[in-house]
Design an enzyme around this catalytic site. Structure first.
Site: not given
Ligand code: 13P
Length: 254
Positions: A9, A11, A95, A97, A167, A173, A212
């Site tokens: 992803n 982002k 997601h 976010e 997640e 992150g 992560s």
């Molecule tokens: P990270 O791998 O950067 O922690 O992000 C995970 C994520 O949100 C994947 O959709």
């Protein structure tokens, strides 16, 4: 056997030049594996580019979000059919976010899930608790609520050609990965909830872990019986790391 997936992803990252360099570096190292799918979910404007760069690699392009609407006066929106039209095969839905920063509700996520499926995309439905929810002991309840919001309107169809990603928000992150036992425990709760709708389809549903994931921790996570792969943020922007994660999956299949 249950399908395994490792999905990046990206982002809000990338440019035409950076994407081409990243995919080229990744392709140099990537070896396909029977029984596992590799994918990358890119910003919508780069889907056509990603589809072209990934042609004949077996790596599936995907989107990160989609509109609840199908067509019409919805300025700025991108529909599921448009994403499919420019080459998306996968689409992340719900997601954390989107939920936390852009107000996507459980009900809206359920609508988006249906739109993705109707357009022939494989939705990757994200669920997961915040740190406060984990500390309050309501992790399982939160994840079940998020699943039920999609299962209620879509029923058994929600279990066909779909993927779930657990997640935990506190692991995204942050460099804090859930332990493989923490991940397994929630994945088992998810599968048990799905099994109440259809045990056979629940047994076939890929459930990914995200938060992560790195080359260094992927093998341990993927060794868990209900962890069928990863949804990878930061590490998917580094070709060597992402291939390392993919290879952790390949090693399990060979
Ligand atoms: P990270 O791998 O950067 O922690 O992000 C995970 C994520 O949100 C994947 O959709």
């Amino acid at each position: 056997m249950r399908r395994k997936l490792v999905v990046g992803n990206w982002k809000l990252n990338g440019s035409l030049a950076a994407n081409a360099a990243l995919v080229a570096a990744f392709r140099q190292r990537f070896l396909p594996a029977t029984g596992a799918v590799c994918g990358v979910c890119v910003p919508a404007v780069y889907l056509a580019q990603a589809a072209e760069l990934l042609a004949n690699t077996g790596i599936e392009p995907g989107a990160q979000d989609l509109s609840r609407e199908v067509r019409g006066a919805f300025t700025g929106e991108v529909s599921a059919a448009m994403l499919a039209d420019v080459g998306a095969k996968l689409c992340i839905v719900g997601h954390s976010e989107r939920r936390a920063l852009f107000g996507d509700t459980d009900e809206q996520v359920a609508v988006k899930f249906g739109r993705a499926k109707a357009a022939g995309l494989t939705p990757i439905l994200c669920v997961g608790e915040t740190l406060a929810e984990r500390e309050a002991g309501v992790t399982d309840a939160v994840v079940i609520r998020q699943l039920d919001a999609v299962l209620a309107p879509h029923g058994r169809a929600a279990l066909e050609n779909a993927v779930v990603a657990y997640e935990p928000v506190w692991a995204i992150g942050t460099g804090k990965t859930a332990t493989s036992e923490q991940a397994q425990s929630v994945h088992a709760v998810i599968r048990a909830r799905l099994a109440k709708v259809d045990a056979g389809l629940a047994a076939e549903m890929p459930i990914l872990y995200g938060g992560s994931v790195k080359a260094a921790n992927a093998a341990e996570l993927f060794a868990m019986p209900d962890v069928d792969g990863g949804l990878v943020g930061g590490a998917s922007l580094d070709a060597q790391e992402f291939v390392g994660i993919w290879n952790a999956m390949r090693a399990r299949l060979n």
